[in-house]
Design a protein around this motif. Structure first.
Motif, PDB file in Angstrom:
ATOM      1  N   THR A   1       0.829  -1.217   0.000  1.00 21.32           N
ATOM      2  CA  THR A   1       0.000   0.000   0.000  1.00 21.32           C
ATOM      3  C   THR A   1       0.858   1.259   0.000  1.00 21.32           C
ATOM      4  O   THR A   1       0.592   2.217  -0.752  1.00 21.32           O
ATOM      5  N   GLU A   2       1.899   1.261   0.832  1.00 21.42           N
ATOM      6  CA  GLU A   2       2.771   2.434   0.900  1.00 21.42           C
ATOM      7  C   GLU A   2       3.536   2.639  -0.408  1.00 21.42           C
ATOM      8  O   GLU A   2       3.709   3.783  -0.866  1.00 21.42           O
TER       9      GLU A   2
ATOM     10  N   ASP B   1       2.549   1.718  -3.412  1.00 19.84           N
ATOM     11  CA  ASP B   1       1.587   2.231  -4.393  1.00 19.84           C
ATOM     12  C   ASP B   1       1.322   3.718  -4.171  1.00 19.84           C
ATOM     13  O   ASP B   1       1.212   4.494  -5.138  1.00 19.84           O
ATOM     14  N   GLU B   2       1.214   4.112  -2.904  1.00 11.81           N
ATOM     15  CA  GLU B   2       0.988   5.521  -2.608  1.00 11.81           C
ATOM     16  C   GLU B   2       2.186   6.364  -3.045  1.00 11.81           C
ATOM     17  O   GLU B   2       2.017   7.470  -3.589  1.00 11.81           O
TER      18      GLU B   2
ATOM     19  N   ARG C   1       1.999   6.752  -6.781  1.00 12.77           N
ATOM     20  CA  ARG C   1       0.995   7.745  -7.173  1.00 12.77           C
ATOM     21  C   ARG C   1       1.491   9.161  -6.900  1.00 12.77           C
ATOM     22  O   ARG C   1       1.291  10.077  -7.718  1.00 12.77           O
ATOM     23  N   GLU C   2       2.155   9.367  -5.766  1.00 14.29           N
ATOM     24  CA  GLU C   2       2.700  10.689  -5.462  1.00 14.29           C
ATOM     25  C   GLU C   2       3.778  11.091  -6.479  1.00 14.29           C
ATOM     26  O   GLU C   2       3.832  12.245  -6.921  1.00 14.29           O
TER      27      GLU C   2
END
Length: 272
Positions: free
Chosen positions: A189-190, A192-193, A196-197
């Motif tokens: 999850t981190e 992927d975040e 995206r950032e």
């Protein structure tokens, strides 16, 4: 939430590490589960044998007690004869060996008879048949007791091993593997975040550069328009005074290059 996962910085290396740890935990769980099943199956077999041998031992001990009473009734008291025939060496010896069950060493006791019968002359005067029956019954009783002791010892060892293995299986199934899976989900999850950032940051940079390029192009067009307008005004003013001003040949979009002060060519007149 931190108690349900491992404290680790989310990165690609941490992701690979957690995947390897999860794979090792699942393999360990499968192996320990198979070991527990094998031990449980052997445990039930030993338990069944213990019940059968103890049931048989009750009958054998009862027959031995009756045989002793019969022999004493017919032959009288023969304790002194038995005590006189006692030797320093045992007639029945117990040897221990090991049995490997899924990595667990189980002790097994085995009874071995050595030497001849020291009481072969007992009951020669009277009651020989009862004495022979008494010796056979008690010999079988001793071997049965040794078998029960062997089974009982293996039973206790297996019980402890099964408890230990089941604790490890439960720890892997309900603590270690869920914790690693939660940590793996957190890392994914981190990451992927972060992706995206990074993608949003790159798009913002591209939009900013594009906006700056458009702004520069607009400024360049405005400057060119001002220069063209100024040149046209100068030409109109020169026509009114009877003078002409040559327009410098410049390409569209290209800036006028400054003239050298050492150039001998005539410069245009400048009006103030």
């Amino acid at each position: 939430m931190s108690k349900d996962r491992i404290d680790i910085f989310p990165s690609r290396m941490a992701l690979a590490l957690m995947k390897a740890r999860l794979s090792a935990g699942q393999k360990g769980y499968n192996l320990l589960k198979k070991k527990s099943d094998a031990l449980t199956m052997r445990f039930r077999q030993i338990l069944k044998k213990i019940v059968e041998n103890k049931t048989e031992m009750g009958e054998v001990m009862k027959n031995a007690a009756f045989s002793l009473i019969e022999a004493r009734f017919i032959s009288g008291d023969f304790n002194n004869v038995v005590l006189q025939k006692l030797s320093s060496k045992a007639h029945i010896k117990v040897f221990q060996k090991k049995d490997n069950v899924a990595g667990v060493q189980l002790p097994i006791f085995e009874a071995i008879s050595e030497g001849g019968d020291s009481y072969e002359l007992a009951g020669l005067a009277r009651g020989g048949q009862q004495m022979s029956k008494l010796k056979k019954v008690y010999s079988h009783c001793v071997k049965l007791l040794i078998d029960v002791a062997s089974l009982q010892t293996s039973f206790i060892a297996l019980d402890n091993s099964i408890k230990l293995t089941n604790r490890r299986v439960n720890a892997l199934q309900y603590v270690v593997i869920p914790k690693v899976e939660t940590t793996l989900h957190y890392i994914v999850t981190e990451l992927d975040e972060m992706e995206r950032e990074e993608f949003y940051r790159l798009k913002k940079i591209q939009a900013t550069k594009k906006r700056q390029a458009i702004q520069k192009e607009k400024e360049r067009i405005i400057v060119e328009e001002k220069l063209t307008l100024q040149q046209e005004r100068m030409e109109e003013y020169g026509k009114g005074q009877g003078k002409t001003y040559a327009k410098s040949p410049t390409k569209k979009g290209a800036k006028d290059e400054p003239k050298s002060i050492l150039d001998d060519s005539a410069d245009n007149d400048v009006l103030f």
